[in-house]
Design an enzyme around this catalytic site. Structure first.
Site, PDB file in Angstrom:
ATOM      1  N   LYS A  76     -41.543 -21.578 -18.830  1.00 28.81           N
ATOM      2  CA  LYS A  76     -42.577 -22.195 -18.301  1.00 28.81           C
ATOM      3  C   LYS A  76     -42.146 -23.083 -17.138  1.00 28.81           C
ATOM      4  O   LYS A  76     -40.883 -23.667 -17.292  1.00 28.81           O
ATOM      5  CB  LYS A  76     -43.231 -22.902 -19.479  1.00 28.81           C
ATOM      6  CG  LYS A  76     -44.431 -23.568 -19.136  1.00 28.81           C
ATOM      7  CD  LYS A  76     -45.056 -24.472 -20.441  1.00 28.81           C
ATOM      8  CE  LYS A  76     -46.284 -25.129 -20.138  1.00 28.81           C
ATOM      9  NZ  LYS A  76     -46.858 -25.936 -21.442  1.00 28.81           N
ATOM     10  N   SER A 126     -51.309 -25.120 -22.411  1.00 28.59           N
ATOM     11  CA  SER A 126     -51.059 -25.190 -21.184  1.00 28.59           C
ATOM     12  C   SER A 126     -50.058 -23.939 -20.718  1.00 28.59           C
ATOM     13  O   SER A 126     -49.479 -23.752 -19.757  1.00 28.59           O
ATOM     14  CB  SER A 126     -50.501 -26.433 -20.608  1.00 28.59           C
ATOM     15  OG  SER A 126     -49.311 -26.686 -21.283  1.00 28.59           O
ATOM     16  N   SER A 176     -50.426 -26.179 -26.866  1.00 31.56           N
ATOM     17  CA  SER A 176     -50.290 -25.626 -25.628  1.00 31.56           C
ATOM     18  C   SER A 176     -49.333 -24.408 -25.988  1.00 31.56           C
ATOM     19  O   SER A 176     -49.131 -23.564 -24.939  1.00 31.56           O
ATOM     20  CB  SER A 176     -49.741 -26.525 -24.823  1.00 31.56           C
ATOM     21  OG  SER A 176     -50.810 -27.305 -24.312  1.00 31.56           O
TER      22      SER A 176
END
Length: 564
Positions: free
Chosen positions: A126, A208, A232
């Site tokens: 990420k 996210s 997330s």
């Protein structure tokens, strides 16, 4: 993670009993007999393996035999990124050293000096995880335009490199982990644009860790790293039909990860199966006892079995398989396990119907499933957001001070966003930034009392429920069916299930449960503090029983009524 989500939790919990009586809609494809469509961009069996379904132990066994190299595996994933990612926009960038990393792993395999189960395995990060050789932007132009990558790797990246993993590149994410605007759109960032759900392209991937999950669903990497403050990892995992583990707080180092709150933030592994997820966690947290907790042997547990398989020994092809047991049987199977089902019918009639079928299948496998409602949820929903505002101001200021060339603190970040129109192409607001700037300090007695109550109630909500019903785990839907992506409207992500474990710092695990129409739904499992190993073992048994995964078909759209 956003304010509108938190503010709406209490309302969702209040109307849940009313929605429980709504008629159930039949999910159209939640059973394994629905088939597993192939990808639309040609074969990915050119290596002699199916990238969709192959596990890390199987890859390591092939590397040991010499029928596969890390270089060939890495090239296969790079081809997938080239061919498929234009549909979903999950991958921001590929590491400039990716081929050198794979070649170094091949040399270790030839010499017999393999470092462990992740040696030669492509891992996607990420874009809020620091890397010294690639930009780390959290999706923001403020960090992208700074010009310099971080000076050092995040601690977790150092662990991956030391384990021989091939750091493939960076995944798109919801900008600033959805902690910028009151009405954000998950999966959008000014750096990477909008990530799409691979199952239905006009649907949202949740956030996210949007790019991490979507990339895994599309088989663009073997493993990915996500991060979570509240939901997330586990929501994107559920909404993209993959596995995501939010570890116990502090199990994985937060050093070098763009923060929201040190009181809740953690990185965690994501994969297409529980086996790969568990192996990655064992590398990220080598001193945690995770491997031993699974019951796979005192000397290294998971790592021992996989290292044995990788070195051509008698180890299990599946590190969670029961030695000597029937094919597919996992350690810590379902017979006799007590699972508390928190139904959350507010997530939709299709999801609720899927939970009914899931409970039936778990009972048929010998589990005892009882319905529960964890207490204190309305109070948690009221307290969490104000606490996070104070913590974000403290923690983002500390992080920005480590980065050269960009804004040095939250006030500078707000000024940057206001001066750059490209930061406003999907949504213009930065209300959360502004409220965090004005929030009480974390030294404030009122804040301290609020966080103490919040943490206490979250832990009690899980501990008391598990004790009252003598449970091995709590379970709930990880996500609703994915909503249409719409910048003007923003997210529709009132999802209470992740909050108790996120606020308590306890582990949670999302595994594929089935589908509502064409859209995946995950089953979220939760347990007590530092019970990560036991939770992964249970998750492996649940995964095997439900057998709910299938490859995406990249449909352009589906009717709204088909996903409720």
């Amino acid at each position: 993670m956003n304010r509108r989500r938190i503010a709406a939790l209490a309302a969702a919990l209040a109307v849940a009993p009313l929605l429980a009586a709504a008629p159930h809609q039949r999910a159209e494809a939640d059973e394994p007999g629905g088939g597993r469509p192939s990808h639309p961009t040609g074969s990915h069996r050119t290596l002699g393996v199916d990238l969709d379904t192959v596990t890390i132990p199987e890859l390591q066994a092939r590397m040991k035999r010499g029928s596969l190299t890390s270089s060939a595996l890495t090239e296969a994933y790079l081809r997938r990124i080239r061919d498929v990612d234009p549909k979903i926009h999950a991958v921001l960038r590929v590491s400039p050293t990716v081929r050198l990393q794979a070649a170094a792993s091949d040399a270790r395999h030839r010499r017999g000096t393999v470092r462990g189960p992740l040696d030669g395995i492509p891992v996607l990060l990420k874009d809020n995880v620091n890397t010294r050789d690639m930009p780390t932007t959290a999706g923001s132009l403020a960090l992208a335009l700074a010009g310099k990558p971080p000076a050092t790797d995040a601690d977790l990246v150092t662990r991956l490199r030391e384990a021989g993993a091939v750091v493939l590149g960076k995944a798109n994410m919801s900008e600033w982990a959805n902690f910028r605007a009151e009405r954000p759109t998950s999966g959008w960032s000014a750096v990477g644009g909008q990530t799409h759900n691979p199952y239905v392209l006009d649907r949202n991937p949740c956030g996210s860790s949007s790019g991490s999950a979507a990339a895994l669903a599309a088989s663009l990497a073997q493993v990915a790293i996500g991060t979570e403050t509240d939901g997330s990892i586990v929501c994107p995992a559920g909404m993209n039909g993959v596995v995501g583990h939010k570890p116990s707080l502090g199990l994985v180092s937060r050093s070098g990860v763009v923060p929201i709150s040190a009181e809740q933030d953690t990185a965690g592994p994501m994969a297409r199966n529980v086996t790969d997820t568990a192996l990655t966690l064992a590398v990220l947290a080598p001193d945690s006892g995770i491997a031993a907790d699974t019951g796979l042997g005192a000397d290294g547990g998971l790592l021992t079995d996989v290292r044995s398989a990788a070195n051509g020994g008698p180890g299990q092809a599946d590190p969670l398989a029961r030695p000597g047991g029937p094919r597919g049987e996992r350690i810590g199977g379902l017979r006799g396990k007590r699972i508390g089902l928190w139904r959350l019918p507010s997530l939709g009639t299709g999801v609720d119907a899927l939970m009914t079928r899931t409970a039936t299948r778990l009972r048929d496998a010998g589990a005892q499933v009882v319905e529960v409602t964890p207490p204190y949820q309305e109070r948690l929903a009221k307290l969490e957001f104000p606490a996070l505002l104070s913590e974000f101001h403290r923690d983002i200021d500390a992080y920005l001070a480590t980065r050269e060339g960009g804004p040095g603190d939250l006030a500078g970040l707000i000024e940057f966003n206001g001066a750059h129109p490209d930061e406003q192409t999907c949504f213009a607001g930065q209300e959360l930034f502004e409220e965090a700037l004005a929030a009480p300090s974390t030294d404030d007695p009122g804040y301290r009392a609020m966080r103490a109550e919040l943490s206490d109630l979250a832990r009690r909500s899980i501990d008391e429920t598990m004790a009252a019903h003598d449970l091995d785990a709590l379970a709930s839907p990880a996500n609703p069916a994915a909503w249409p992506t719409d910048c003007a409207r923003g997210d529709n992500d009132v999802i209470p299930s992740s909050t108790p474990a996120a606020v308590a710092g306890y582990p949670s695990l999302s595994v594929p449960a089935g589908f509502v129409g064409e859209l995946p739904v995950g089953l979220l499992l939760m347990a007590g503090d530092r019970q990560d190993g036991a939770l992964l073992s249970l998750g492996a048994a649940v995964e095997h029983r439900l057998d709910a995964w299938r490859a995406p078909r990249y449909l352009p759209s589906v009717p709204d009524g088909a996903s409720r």
